[in-house]
Design an enzyme around this catalytic site. Structure first.
Site, PDB file in Angstrom:
ATOM      1  N   LYS A 192      67.080  27.807  27.672  1.00 26.85           N
ATOM      2  CA  LYS A 192      67.818  26.977  26.532  1.00 26.85           C
ATOM      3  C   LYS A 192      67.648  25.682  26.443  1.00 26.85           C
ATOM      4  O   LYS A 192      67.741  25.061  25.069  1.00 26.85           O
ATOM      5  CB  LYS A 192      69.120  26.948  27.055  1.00 26.85           C
ATOM      6  N   HIS A 240      59.410  62.528  20.966  1.00 23.12           N
ATOM      7  CA  HIS A 240      57.943  61.943  19.893  1.00 23.12           C
ATOM      8  C   HIS A 240      57.816  60.654  19.890  1.00 23.12           C
ATOM      9  O   HIS A 240      56.922  60.009  18.046  1.00 23.12           O
ATOM     10  CB  HIS A 240      58.606  62.709  18.522  1.00 23.12           C
ATOM     11  N   GLU A 287      67.820  41.227  34.864  1.00 25.23           N
ATOM     12  CA  GLU A 287      68.677  39.885  34.960  1.00 25.23           C
ATOM     13  C   GLU A 287      69.207  39.401  36.666  1.00 25.23           C
ATOM     14  O   GLU A 287      69.478  38.555  37.555  1.00 25.23           O
ATOM     15  CB  GLU A 287      70.048  39.904  33.747  1.00 25.23           C
ATOM     16  N   GLY A 293      79.531  37.382  33.955  1.00 21.08           N
ATOM     17  CA  GLY A 293      78.357  38.516  32.529  1.00 21.08           C
ATOM     18  C   GLY A 293      77.399  40.011  32.273  1.00 21.08           C
ATOM     19  O   GLY A 293      79.032  40.664  31.765  1.00 21.08           O
ATOM     20  N   ARG A 294      77.249  40.084  32.866  1.00 20.20           N
ATOM     21  CA  ARG A 294      76.886  41.621  33.317  1.00 20.20           C
ATOM     22  C   ARG A 294      77.641  43.052  33.497  1.00 20.20           C
ATOM     23  O   ARG A 294      77.214  43.833  33.962  1.00 20.20           O
ATOM     24  CB  ARG A 294      75.264  41.911  33.209  1.00 20.20           C
ATOM     25  N   LYS A 326      81.637  34.488  28.348  1.00 26.45           N
ATOM     26  CA  LYS A 326      82.170  33.843  29.556  1.00 26.45           C
ATOM     27  C   LYS A 326      82.967  32.307  29.518  1.00 26.45           C
ATOM     28  O   LYS A 326      84.006  31.888  30.018  1.00 26.45           O
ATOM     29  CB  LYS A 326      81.359  34.326  30.534  1.00 26.45           C
ATOM     30  N   GLU A 332      74.553  30.861  20.765  1.00 23.86           N
ATOM     31  CA  GLU A 332      74.439  31.991  19.885  1.00 23.86           C
ATOM     32  C   GLU A 332      76.047  32.622  18.982  1.00 23.86           C
ATOM     33  O   GLU A 332      76.229  32.382  18.145  1.00 23.86           O
ATOM     34  CB  GLU A 332      73.551  33.282  20.565  1.00 23.86           C
TER      35      GLU A 332
HETATM   36  O1  F6P Z   1      71.961  33.736  29.297  1.00 19.46           O
HETATM   37  C1  F6P Z   1      72.284  34.418  29.887  1.00 19.46           C
HETATM   38  C2  F6P Z   1      73.900  34.750  29.566  1.00 19.46           C
HETATM   39  O2  F6P Z   1      74.028  33.646  30.648  1.00 19.46           O
HETATM   40  C3  F6P Z   1      74.217  35.883  30.257  1.00 19.46           C
HETATM   41  O3  F6P Z   1      74.824  36.369  31.942  1.00 19.46           O
HETATM   42  C4  F6P Z   1      75.803  36.205  29.379  1.00 19.46           C
HETATM   43  O4  F6P Z   1      75.600  37.828  29.955  1.00 19.46           O
HETATM   44  C5  F6P Z   1      75.313  36.174  28.392  1.00 19.46           C
HETATM   45  O5  F6P Z   1      74.131  34.412  28.406  1.00 19.46           O
HETATM   46  C6  F6P Z   1      76.064  35.309  27.356  1.00 19.46           C
HETATM   47  O6  F6P Z   1      77.403  34.513  28.614  1.00 19.46           O
HETATM   48  P1  F6P Z   1      78.593  33.712  28.134  1.00 19.46           P
HETATM   49  O7  F6P Z   1      79.525  34.974  28.327  1.00 19.46           O
HETATM   50  O8  F6P Z   1      79.221  33.121  29.189  1.00 19.46           O
HETATM   51  O9  F6P Z   1      78.899  33.592  26.344  1.00 19.46           O
END
Ligand code: F6P
Length: 538
Positions: free
Chosen positions: A507, A379, A348, A262-263, A205, A211
């Protein structure tokens, strides 16, 4: 856009009369309600506590509540203005106050021409994205592998939906999901790819997430090192930050908007891997299923409104019974990533401790959501669900018709699901266990002692969500059901379900620590962090 004012006119849960009524009701009968007695007393309990929503039937009769609880919870929803808050969300009011944003994932699945916010923009991107997806599916394009690089909401939705809809997935394309900054995630994926037949989808987003940016760099370097040609044909981005994607060197971008959390974003361009996997028609079915649930949430009266009923039950469990967790048990292997997806959606969203006005909340909010598909969980951790010291409500998700031809396996799966919810509720007394033949291995033991080990408290609650088949439409409805359920409990708790400030501190500290791995500078660090860092640098 209208102002988000109305939601603040309603009190949060604990400041209502219904809350006090629920507390009294819990003390007089709620705490001790015994499901076995409730079923014995009321032959109509299954019918009275069944709720049919689009694509999903819910059996709420094995929940630890009664008609009086439901009626008080309906009062609670009214007093907290859940309907007004819901309407404000659908109307595009900036209910995500701490980020000054509207919350309009529902607009992403509204049909073309609907009188919903941003309808023309939504359908323009959707059409372009689906055209692209169908094009990628054509054998002439030569794509055999899709790698989605994203994390959190830019990963968990597609990663969960693609295997869930396996029966609909393109047979000649493989899907990979790389999320972790741990190189053990991307390395084994790259090892199996050929540059010329791979499409990377960089999903973010913000297009700033550490990452995702790091993995996208690695993917680009790998692509070039493999002699990959026409980088622009092998990398696409799905993002609200089109400029940053362009700066990364990606020409093909499918955008979305800051009013998509995002979610809540798998319905947007973030769903591109899903669309490539199942094709445009099935993706539209996924949206249609979610839209049907949106209409149900917006229109059904409280007693037959499934997201409302589940969200209110969650409040009853968390704040009155004080159950700390909820187990998700999908009896469908395709839903193996659903618990992880729901962890982000619920924890979240509702893992907060202050209300909309920033005041500390005096009650518990999000439970820990966890789980594994059945029968595997049986199990492993079901021992604790049956005999452990905590009561954990279990949510069974059961699908009547399989997409495979192994009818016998499916009957066994269904029998297991029903047996587990039955066993949780019925339990077994020590007297019953005593009357059974003891196991041979315990022959030398006092029968009364072994009977206590072999008894079950029972009265353990569960809900069962029943789908006729797992299709794009029913999955869309199921996921929208969960979204609105989370909205409902958030509305009662009076918190903002749409921000996630709790992820920021880690972060920031990571950014601060990273250069210290090179420099070895320990200044100002606490002794534990400094000690660990020193060992890692050895
Ligand atoms: O760190 C949490 C978060 O902001 C989530 O809410 C989001 O889905 C995810 O990181 C990834 O964010 P982005 O889509 O901006 O890379």
């Amino acid at each position: 856009m209208k102002k988000a004012g109305r939601a603040m006119d309603f009190p949060r849960g604990d400041r209502t009369g219904a809350w006090a009524g629920l507390a009294r009701h819990f003390d007089t009968s709620g705490r001790t309600l015994d499901l076995r007695e409730a079923f014995a007393r009321d032959g109509g309990r299954f019918d009275a506590f069944g709720v049919q929503a689009p694509e999903v039937f819910a059996d709420l009769s094995k929940a630890r509540w009664d008609a009086a609880t439901r009626s008080l919870l309906a009062d609670l929803a009214r007093e907290c203005g859940v309907a007004a808050r819901r309407d404000a969300m659908f109307a595009g009011e900036p209910i995500n106050a701490t980020e000054g944003r509207a919350v309009l994932h529902t607009a992403l699945r509204a049909p073309r021409g609907a009188a919903t916010p941003f309808n023309a923009e939504v359908h323009a991107v959707l059409d372009a994205m689906l055209d692209f997806a169908d094009h990628v599916r054509e054998p002439a394009r030569g794509i055999t592998d899709i790698v989605n690089i994203g994390i959190g909401g830019s990963d968990l939705g597609p990663q969960m939906v693609v295997p869930a809809l396996d029966a609909f997935v393109h047979p000649d394309i493989r899907f990979h999901f790389v999320s972790n900054v741990d190189g053990h995630d991307i390395a084994p994926v790259l090892r199996r790819l050929r540059a010329k037949s791979t499409l990377f989808v960089v999903a973010s987003k913000t297009f700033t997430t550490q990452e995702t940016m790091a993995n996208a760099q690695v993917a680009r370097e790998w692509f070039l090192s493999q002699g990959g040609q026409h980088l622009e044909r092998h990398f696409v981005a799905t993002t609200t930050n089109v400029e940053a994607a362009a700066a990364f060197g990606i020409d093909t971008t499918f955008g979305f908007w800051d009013w998509v959390g995002g979610r809540y974003s798998l319905w947007s361009a973030i769903g591109l891997p899903i669309a490539i996997a199942v094709g445009s028609e099935h993706f539209r079915e996924l949206l249609a299923g979610a839209h049907a649930m949106d209409r149900h949430f917006a229109e059904a009266p409280v007693g037959s409104n499934l997201p409302l009923q589940l969200g209110l039950l969650d409040v009853w469990y968390r704040n009155f019974h004080r159950f700390p967790t909820r187990c998700i048990a999908p009896y469908h292997q395709g839903l193996k990533r659903l618990p992880a997806y729901l962890q982000q959606l619920e924890m979240e969203s509702n893992g907060k401790s202050v209300d909309l006005a920033g005041e500390p909340l005096p009650y518990a909010t999000s439970p820990v959501v966890w789980g594994e598909p059945g029968t595997n969980g049986q199990h492993a951790f079901f021992q604790m669900l049956h005999q452990g010291s905590d009561v954990v409500p279990v949510e069974f998700i059961v699908v009547r018709r399989p997409t495979h031809g192994h009818a016998d396996l499916h009957r066994k799966l269904l029998a297991n699901a029903l047996a587990q919810s039955q066993a949780l509720m019925l339990g077994k007394t020590a007297d019953q266990a005593l009357r059974e033949k003891p196991p041979t291995a315990a022959a030398g033991m006092d029968p009364a002692v072994i009977a206590r080990h072999r008894s079950f408290p029972g009265n353990r609650p569960s809900t069962t969500l029943l789908l006729d088949a797992l299709t794009p439409r029913s999955l869309g409805a199921l996921l929208a059901l969960y979204e609105h359920r989370v909205f409902t409990s958030a509305a009662v708790w009076g918190l903002n379900a749409f921000d996630q400030w709790g992820v920021e501190l880690g972060k920031a500290l990571c950014n601060e620590l990273l250069p210290r791995f090179e420099s070895g500078d320990m200044a100002g660090l606490d002794a534990s962090t400094a000690g660990l860092l020193a060992r890692l640098r050895r």
